[in-house]
Design a protein around this motif. Structure first.
Motif, PDB file in Angstrom:
ATOM      1  N   TRP A  60       0.827  -1.197   0.000  1.00  0.00           N
ATOM      2  CA  TRP A  60       0.000   0.000   0.000  1.00  0.00           C
ATOM      3  C   TRP A  60       0.866   1.253   0.000  1.00  0.00           C
ATOM      4  O   TRP A  60       1.782   1.379   0.826  1.00  0.00           O
ATOM      5  CB  TRP A  60      -0.882  -0.014   1.241  1.00  0.00           C
ATOM      6  CG  TRP A  60      -1.879   1.072   1.356  1.00  0.00           C
ATOM      7  CD1 TRP A  60      -3.020   1.227   0.622  1.00  0.00           C
ATOM      8  CD2 TRP A  60      -1.871   2.143   2.292  1.00  0.00           C
ATOM      9  NE1 TRP A  60      -3.707   2.324   1.052  1.00  0.00           N
ATOM     10  CE2 TRP A  60      -3.014   2.915   2.081  1.00  0.00           C
ATOM     11  CE3 TRP A  60      -0.982   2.534   3.293  1.00  0.00           C
ATOM     12  CZ2 TRP A  60      -3.321   4.046   2.817  1.00  0.00           C
ATOM     13  CZ3 TRP A  60      -1.281   3.658   4.031  1.00  0.00           C
ATOM     14  CH2 TRP A  60      -2.435   4.401   3.792  1.00  0.00           C
ATOM     15  N   MET A  61       0.576   2.164  -0.936  1.00  0.00           N
ATOM     16  CA  MET A  61       1.261   3.454  -0.991  1.00  0.00           C
ATOM     17  C   MET A  61       0.274   4.533  -0.571  1.00  0.00           C
ATOM     18  O   MET A  61      -0.792   4.674  -1.173  1.00  0.00           O
ATOM     19  CB  MET A  61       1.787   3.739  -2.395  1.00  0.00           C
ATOM     20  CG  MET A  61       2.861   2.762  -2.852  1.00  0.00           C
ATOM     21  SD  MET A  61       4.298   2.686  -1.785  1.00  0.00           S
ATOM     22  CE  MET A  61       5.035   4.287  -2.062  1.00  0.00           C
ATOM     23  N   PHE A  62       0.638   5.276   0.453  1.00  0.00           N
ATOM     24  CA  PHE A  62      -0.230   6.302   1.023  1.00  0.00           C
ATOM     25  C   PHE A  62      -0.787   7.246  -0.044  1.00  0.00           C
ATOM     26  O   PHE A  62      -0.038   7.785  -0.857  1.00  0.00           O
ATOM     27  CB  PHE A  62       0.560   7.107   2.063  1.00  0.00           C
ATOM     28  CG  PHE A  62      -0.159   8.314   2.566  1.00  0.00           C
ATOM     29  CD1 PHE A  62      -1.194   8.174   3.461  1.00  0.00           C
ATOM     30  CD2 PHE A  62       0.185   9.572   2.138  1.00  0.00           C
ATOM     31  CE1 PHE A  62      -1.869   9.281   3.931  1.00  0.00           C
ATOM     32  CE2 PHE A  62      -0.475  10.690   2.595  1.00  0.00           C
ATOM     33  CZ  PHE A  62      -1.511  10.539   3.501  1.00  0.00           C
ATOM     34  N   GLY A  63      -2.096   7.384  -0.071  1.00  0.00           N
ATOM     35  CA  GLY A  63      -2.753   8.333  -0.959  1.00  0.00           C
ATOM     36  C   GLY A  63      -2.817   7.928  -2.418  1.00  0.00           C
ATOM     37  O   GLY A  63      -3.326   8.677  -3.242  1.00  0.00           O
ATOM     38  N   ILE A  64      -2.305   6.747  -2.768  1.00  0.00           N
ATOM     39  CA  ILE A  64      -2.276   6.343  -4.180  1.00  0.00           C
ATOM     40  C   ILE A  64      -3.052   5.056  -4.395  1.00  0.00           C
ATOM     41  O   ILE A  64      -3.933   4.978  -5.231  1.00  0.00           O
ATOM     42  CB  ILE A  64      -0.823   6.222  -4.675  1.00  0.00           C
ATOM     43  CG1 ILE A  64      -0.145   7.584  -4.557  1.00  0.00           C
ATOM     44  CG2 ILE A  64      -0.783   5.701  -6.112  1.00  0.00           C
ATOM     45  CD1 ILE A  64       1.325   7.571  -4.783  1.00  0.00           C
ATOM     46  N   GLY A  65      -2.729   4.025  -3.650  1.00  0.00           N
ATOM     47  CA  GLY A  65      -3.434   2.759  -3.788  1.00  0.00           C
ATOM     48  C   GLY A  65      -2.585   1.602  -3.309  1.00  0.00           C
ATOM     49  O   GLY A  65      -1.513   1.792  -2.746  1.00  0.00           O
ATOM     50  N   GLU A  66      -3.106   0.399  -3.548  1.00  0.00           N
ATOM     51  CA  GLU A  66      -2.365  -0.793  -3.172  1.00  0.00           C
ATOM     52  C   GLU A  66      -2.458  -1.812  -4.295  1.00  0.00           C
ATOM     53  O   GLU A  66      -3.412  -1.823  -5.070  1.00  0.00           O
ATOM     54  CB  GLU A  66      -2.846  -1.343  -1.827  1.00  0.00           C
ATOM     55  CG  GLU A  66      -3.970  -2.291  -1.861  1.00  0.00           C
ATOM     56  CD  GLU A  66      -4.393  -2.779  -0.482  1.00  0.00           C
ATOM     57  OE1 GLU A  66      -3.569  -2.895   0.448  1.00  0.00           O
ATOM     58  OE2 GLU A  66      -5.580  -3.071  -0.351  1.00  0.00           O
ATOM     59  N   VAL A  67      -1.410  -2.640  -4.386  1.00  0.00           N
ATOM     60  CA  VAL A  67      -1.324  -3.658  -5.433  1.00  0.00           C
ATOM     61  C   VAL A  67      -0.784  -4.951  -4.836  1.00  0.00           C
ATOM     62  O   VAL A  67      -0.031  -4.929  -3.863  1.00  0.00           O
ATOM     63  CB  VAL A  67      -0.422  -3.207  -6.608  1.00  0.00           C
ATOM     64  CG1 VAL A  67      -1.055  -2.064  -7.386  1.00  0.00           C
ATOM     65  CG2 VAL A  67       0.954  -2.804  -6.125  1.00  0.00           C
ATOM     66  N   PRO A  68      -1.161  -6.100  -5.424  1.00  0.00           N
ATOM     67  CA  PRO A  68      -0.598  -7.367  -4.965  1.00  0.00           C
ATOM     68  C   PRO A  68       0.796  -7.563  -5.552  1.00  0.00           C
ATOM     69  O   PRO A  68       1.000  -7.406  -6.754  1.00  0.00           O
ATOM     70  CB  PRO A  68      -1.581  -8.402  -5.519  1.00  0.00           C
ATOM     71  CG  PRO A  68      -2.181  -7.750  -6.719  1.00  0.00           C
ATOM     72  CD  PRO A  68      -2.193  -6.276  -6.439  1.00  0.00           C
ATOM     73  N   ILE A  69       1.753  -7.894  -4.690  1.00  0.00           N
ATOM     74  CA  ILE A  69       3.141  -8.078  -5.116  1.00  0.00           C
ATOM     75  C   ILE A  69       3.685  -9.345  -4.456  1.00  0.00           C
ATOM     76  O   ILE A  69       3.532  -9.543  -3.250  1.00  0.00           O
ATOM     77  CB  ILE A  69       4.031  -6.877  -4.710  1.00  0.00           C
ATOM     78  CG1 ILE A  69       3.484  -5.555  -5.275  1.00  0.00           C
ATOM     79  CG2 ILE A  69       5.474  -7.097  -5.136  1.00  0.00           C
ATOM     80  CD1 ILE A  69       3.634  -5.385  -6.752  1.00  0.00           C
TER      81      ILE A  69
END
Length: 127
Positions: A60-69
């Motif tokens: 999760w990146m603050f204010g941007i979104g989250e992605v599966p890694i």
């Protein structure tokens, strides 16, 4: 103003709410190729449960979104390595992260597969 770490789950929240991002600090950054970066992150507080082969984390990146890694490497101290290619807003923000930045992690997710008694093979693919 609150810091990014304050906006994430407090240390110890991994056990209380598995859906809350747990803060991790970027402790190493390696540029592997154009638009491809590997980050080592270390828990700010309590470490998440260990990952197994085939599992992934939500980064999760603050204010941007989250992605599966997928996790590239694990260490006994709870630090995790991720290798990410910049292809969208969130993955670009991840590859732009610098040592000292805080990101959020959730997981691990997925079903791990057994590797006991099997040869380990590393493979790389270019997408």
């Amino acid at each position: 103003m609150a810091s990014r770490a304050d906006l994430l789950a407090p240390p110890g929240a991994a056990a209380a709410d598995p859906m809350a991002p747990v803060p991790h600090r970027v402790t190493a950054r390696f540029v592997d190729a154009p638009k491809v970066v590997s980050l080592r992150v270390t828990p700010v507080g309590q470490a998440l449960p260990p990952t197994g082969p085939g599992q992934f984390m939500m980064l999760w990146m603050f204010g941007i979104g989250e992605v599966p890694i997928s996790v590239s490497n694990t260490s006994t101290d709870g630090s995790l390595d991720f290798t990410v290619q910049a292809v969208g807003a969130t993955s670009t923000a991840i590859t732009d992260a610098q040592v000292g930045d805080v990101v959020g992690l959730r997981g691990p997710f997925g079903t791990a597969w057994p590797v006991a008694g099997r040869r380990r093979v590393r493979s790389c693919a270019r997408c």
